[in-house]
Design an enzyme around this catalytic site. Structure first.
Site, PDB file in Angstrom:
ATOM      1  N   LYS A   1      -2.527   8.531  -3.196  1.00 37.34           N
ATOM      2  CA  LYS A   1      -3.362   7.577  -2.452  1.00 37.34           C
ATOM      3  C   LYS A   1      -2.940   7.409  -0.988  1.00 37.34           C
ATOM      4  O   LYS A   1      -3.767   7.109  -0.136  1.00 37.34           O
ATOM      5  CB  LYS A   1      -3.332   6.212  -3.136  1.00 37.34           C
ATOM      6  CG  LYS A   1      -4.119   6.140  -4.425  1.00 37.34           C
ATOM      7  CD  LYS A   1      -4.203   4.683  -4.831  1.00 37.34           C
ATOM      8  CE  LYS A   1      -4.703   4.520  -6.232  1.00 37.34           C
ATOM      9  NZ  LYS A   1      -4.888   3.102  -6.574  1.00 37.34           N
TER      10      LYS A   1
ATOM     11  N   ASN B   1      -8.551   5.533  -2.069  1.00 37.30           N
ATOM     12  CA  ASN B   1      -8.815   6.025  -3.432  1.00 37.30           C
ATOM     13  C   ASN B   1     -10.149   6.760  -3.535  1.00 37.30           C
ATOM     14  O   ASN B   1     -10.527   7.174  -4.621  1.00 37.30           O
ATOM     15  CB  ASN B   1      -8.743   4.879  -4.459  1.00 37.30           C
ATOM     16  CG  ASN B   1      -9.864   3.875  -4.282  1.00 37.30           C
ATOM     17  OD1 ASN B   1     -10.643   3.955  -3.338  1.00 37.30           O
ATOM     18  ND2 ASN B   1      -9.957   2.924  -5.196  1.00 37.30           N
TER      19      ASN B   1
ATOM     20  N   ASP C   1     -11.003  -0.553  -3.929  1.00 40.06           N
ATOM     21  CA  ASP C   1     -10.470  -1.719  -4.656  1.00 40.06           C
ATOM     22  C   ASP C   1     -10.906  -3.014  -3.981  1.00 40.06           C
ATOM     23  O   ASP C   1     -11.087  -4.036  -4.640  1.00 40.06           O
ATOM     24  CB  ASP C   1      -8.935  -1.676  -4.710  1.00 40.06           C
ATOM     25  CG  ASP C   1      -8.438  -0.654  -5.718  1.00 40.06           C
ATOM     26  OD1 ASP C   1      -9.217  -0.269  -6.603  1.00 40.06           O
ATOM     27  OD2 ASP C   1      -7.266  -0.233  -5.600  1.00 40.06           O
TER      28      ASP C   1
ATOM     29  N   GLY D   1       2.040  -5.978  -4.077  1.00 38.03           N
ATOM     30  CA  GLY D   1       1.988  -4.513  -4.084  1.00 38.03           C
ATOM     31  C   GLY D   1       0.703  -4.002  -3.462  1.00 38.03           C
ATOM     32  O   GLY D   1       0.038  -4.711  -2.691  1.00 38.03           O
ATOM     33  N   GLY D   2       0.323  -2.775  -3.830  1.00 34.77           N
ATOM     34  CA  GLY D   2      -0.875  -2.162  -3.260  1.00 34.77           C
ATOM     35  C   GLY D   2      -2.144  -2.919  -3.634  1.00 34.77           C
ATOM     36  O   GLY D   2      -3.030  -3.133  -2.800  1.00 34.77           O
TER      37      GLY D   2
END
Ligand code: ATR
Length: 279
Positions: free
Chosen positions: A70, A90, A105, A132-133
């Protein structure tokens, strides 16, 4: 005879991960009557550059990208604002002959809340757990929708502080111990940690402290109804689940590759739910 090949997209990952994306995209191709394909491509890190640069030559109109690529695909494509803010892409597609990338996302998170909790974004104060991501996509989406105070709690405080430094003064890092104090003001609570996931630790949180009109979102989708969502529902709060986000994040890629914006239907949800509970 001039045979035109049907457009196909792929999922680039390593090793070849078990993914629900083929199920989702095949459902939309079938129900919309589009001739097209979606396949999984296992691409080791040393081959990523070559694979992506030859994506079109390999016959693909675009791709999804998953672990561990990614971040790597960013330098091989033109990332949009969402991919840059999240620091990961993504989805790849072609526009004006150029390979572009985005992070769906953000749209998955927002689209799922839009579908699950009408007017959720009229609030301006949220509490996000995790840094996090996935949290970066959530925080970016909340800022896009006009939230002015996004409290961010993380087990490792330095990660929450780094994220706040990146996104500016509307993001307020918080120690894990400080969660209780913020809960009564949080009109939206989002869990982006793996707590509550099958086989992981429990998320200890006093849902009763949230405002009575709060919305609770969980990115975890195994189990489909996490203990957090179950407690929130029992209290009469509106919820948005992780499966909804997974389905909604796939919408944009499909639209970019195949030219039609698909719907997240109850039938699609049931199909993926059945697949999730199969294993
Ligand atoms: P993702 O890209 O899905 O967000 P990640 O970058 O690995 O995945 O982040 C996982 C998040 O879950 C992190 O916020 C992590 O906290 P740390 O930054 O302190 O590692 C959080 N997390 C995972 N296990 C946890 C646990 N047992 N307690 C609290 N937080 C946890």
């Amino acid at each position: 005879m001039n045979v035109t090949k049907a457009p196909a997209a792929c999922l680039i990952g390593w090793p070849a991960a078990h993914s629900r994306s083929p199920l989702i995209h095949h459902y939309w191709l079938r129900t919309l009557g589009i001739e097209g394909g979606y396949v999984i491509e296992a691409v080791p890190p040393e081959d990523l550059r070559d694979f992506v640069l030859r994506l079109s030559l390999r016959g693909f109109v675009g791709a999804n990208v998953t672990i561990p690529h990614k971040e790597g695909v960013m330098a091989l494509s033109a990332p949009d604002g969402r991919a840059k803010a999240v620091g990961a892409a993504n989805t790849l597609w072609f526009a004006d002959g150029e390979l572009r990338s985005t992070n769906t996302d953000v749209e998955g998170f927002l689209g799922n809340l839009d579908a699950s909790a009408r007017l959720w974004d009229t609030a301006d104060e949220a509490l996000v757990l995790g840094a996090g991501g996935a949290s970066r996509a959530v925080v970016f989406g909340l800022l896009e929708r006009g939230f002015t105070r996004v409290h961010l709690a993380n087990r490792t405080p330095a990660r929450a502080e780094a994220l706040a430094a990146q996104f500016g003064p509307k993001v307020l890092p918080l120690s894990w111990d400080g969660i209780n104090e913020v809960l009564p003001r949080a009109k939206l609570l989002v869990n982006t940690t793996s707590l509550g996931m099958h086989g992981q630790g429990a998320l200890e949180l006093d849902v009763a402290r949230l405002p009575s009109d709060a919305v609770v979102a969980d990115l975890v989708y195994v189990p489909l109804v996490t203990p957090l969502l179950a407690t929130a529902s029992a209290r009469g709060l509106r919820i948005a689940d992780g499966l909804g986000m997974l389905l909604h994040q796939a919408v944009r890629g499909f639209e970019l590759w195949f030219g039609q914006r698909p719907q997240v239907t109850a039938e699609l949800r049931a199909l993926v739910e059945a697949d999730l509970t199969k294993t």
